[in-house]
Design a protein around this motif. Structure first.
Motif, short mmCIF file in Angstrom:
data_model
loop_
_atom_site.label_atom_id
_atom_site.label_comp_id
_atom_site.label_asym_id
_atom_site.label_seq_id
_atom_site.Cartn_x
_atom_site.Cartn_y
_atom_site.Cartn_z
N ALA A 96 0.84 -1.20 0.00
CA ALA A 96 0.00 0.00 0.00
C ALA A 96 0.87 1.25 0.00
O ALA A 96 1.92 1.29 0.64
CB ALA A 96 -0.91 -0.01 1.22
N HIS A 97 0.43 2.27 -0.73
CA HIS A 97 1.06 3.58 -0.73
C HIS A 97 0.05 4.58 -0.21
O HIS A 97 -1.05 4.71 -0.76
CB HIS A 97 1.54 3.96 -2.14
N TRP A 98 0.44 5.29 0.85
CA TRP A 98 -0.49 6.17 1.55
C TRP A 98 -0.15 7.63 1.30
O TRP A 98 1.02 7.99 1.18
CB TRP A 98 -0.45 5.87 3.04
N ARG A 99 -1.19 8.46 1.26
CA ARG A 99 -0.99 9.87 0.99
C ARG A 99 -1.95 10.71 1.82
O ARG A 99 -3.04 10.25 2.20
CB ARG A 99 -1.27 10.17 -0.48
N MET A 100 -1.54 11.93 2.07
CA MET A 100 -2.44 12.98 2.54
C MET A 100 -2.58 13.97 1.39
O MET A 100 -1.58 14.35 0.77
CB MET A 100 -1.87 13.66 3.78
N ILE A 101 -3.82 14.33 1.07
CA ILE A 101 -4.10 15.20 -0.07
C ILE A 101 -4.92 16.39 0.41
O ILE A 101 -5.97 16.22 1.03
CB ILE A 101 -4.84 14.44 -1.19
N TYR A 102 -4.41 17.59 0.13
CA TYR A 102 -5.11 18.82 0.49
C TYR A 102 -5.96 19.29 -0.70
O TYR A 102 -5.54 19.19 -1.85
CB TYR A 102 -4.16 19.99 0.74
N LEU A 103 -7.11 19.87 -0.37
CA LEU A 103 -7.86 20.70 -1.32
C LEU A 103 -7.99 22.05 -0.64
O LEU A 103 -8.85 22.25 0.22
CB LEU A 103 -9.22 20.09 -1.64
N ALA A 104 -7.11 22.98 -1.01
CA ALA A 104 -6.89 24.19 -0.21
C ALA A 104 -7.49 25.44 -0.82
O ALA A 104 -7.51 25.62 -2.04
CB ALA A 104 -5.39 24.39 -0.02
N ARG A 105 -7.95 26.31 0.08
CA ARG A 105 -8.24 27.70 -0.26
C ARG A 105 -7.18 28.57 0.41
O ARG A 105 -6.77 28.31 1.54
CB ARG A 105 -9.61 28.13 0.24
#
Length: 274
Positions: A26-35
């Motif tokens: 498994a490859h894990w990520r944190m992903i932002y959707l930013a203002r």
């Protein structure tokens, strides 16, 4: 710190049949959707974000546990949507953090150095604290390719009539060709599916995130602009928007995804490490 044309009335498209699961690391990520912070000019956002990221060099856990960072700012050179109809103008950027393991997604929020050094700087750059717009995901690469400078992202909500288990099965284990079978994606250098695996922050209740990477902004515009790519399996209220990027996606998107309630971002990479 860390809406397209519908299928004909006589046929109802079905989600792709699942493939057997494979045991892959498994490859894990944190992903932002930013203002951005509204007090920050749009043209100053990318630099302020780079300055914020540089603070991570003072945080040992960020250095040890975040293996890669890709900051992507919204393209604005052909209008607020970057010249890609269907792309959102409500957000300013997307960030991809590659994690050493899934536990990092929890550890970073409680890390004393990160709380002391990075968190106080977050309101300077963003509209709120990073934790409030970050999704934790498992990455699946459908088409591998070299790093590209322009990314189109889909933050996807499933259709109300599709159960979570049905969506997850099709997204994670459906035939990969079905998710790639649209002319708009023929020239995408890299295609990635991200499955959201932890409870999202309020207002960010997305089920999955798609990535389509292109060699240039013009290549992405050209890929999605050709009306011949129009998908006949979209939402009725978008029939007049043949050039809308949501009309150009493979058929499974119209079956499984609520395209009008999903967010699509047209971005360019503004900072990356390693």
């Amino acid at each position: 710190m860390p809406s397209p044309d519908t299928a004909s009335a006589t046929t109802t498209p079905q989600p792709p049949a699942p493939l057997p699961e494979e045991s892959t690391p498994a490859h894990w990520r944190m992903i932002y959707l930013a203002r951005r912070n509204p007090a920050l000019a749009a043209g100053d956002f990318a630099q302020a974000w780079r300055e914020h990221s540089a603070l991570g060099r003072q945080c040992r856990n960020v250095q040890d546990k975040v293996l890669g960072v890709t900051q992507c700012a919204r393209l604005r050179d052909h209008g607020e949507d970057g010249g890609l109809p269907g792309a959102s103008t409500d957000y300013d950027g997307v960030n991809l953090l590659q994690l050493r393991d899934l536990a990092v997604a929890t550890d970073l929020w409680n890390d004393p150095e990160t709380l002391a050094i990075m968190r106080p700087d977050e309101p300077r750059v963003f509209s709120t604290y990073v934790r409030d717009f970050t999704l934790v995901c498992r990455e699946q690469v459908l088409r591998d390719g070299p790093a590209s400078p322009v990314g189109v992202f889909g933050f996807l909500r499933r259709n109300p009539g599709v159960s979570k288990s049905a969506f997850d099965t099709a997204w994670n284990n459906g035939p990969q060709d079905a998710w790639l079978s649209a002319p708009a994606l023929d020239n995408a250098r890299r295609v990635v599916h991200n499955h959201v695996v932890q409870t999202p922050p309020e207002g960010y209740d997305y089920d999955a995130i798609a990535e389509w990477w292109f060699d240039s902004a013009n290549a992405a515009r050209a890929a999605f602009a050709d009306s011949r790519n129009g998908n006949a399996n979209g939402a009725p209220d978008m029939r007049s928007k043949v050039r809308d990027l949501r009309c150009q996606l493979p058929a499974p998107y119209s079956v499984l995804v609520d395209l009008t309630q999903s967010v699509f971002m047209f971005t360019q990479v503004t900072h990356q490490r390693p």
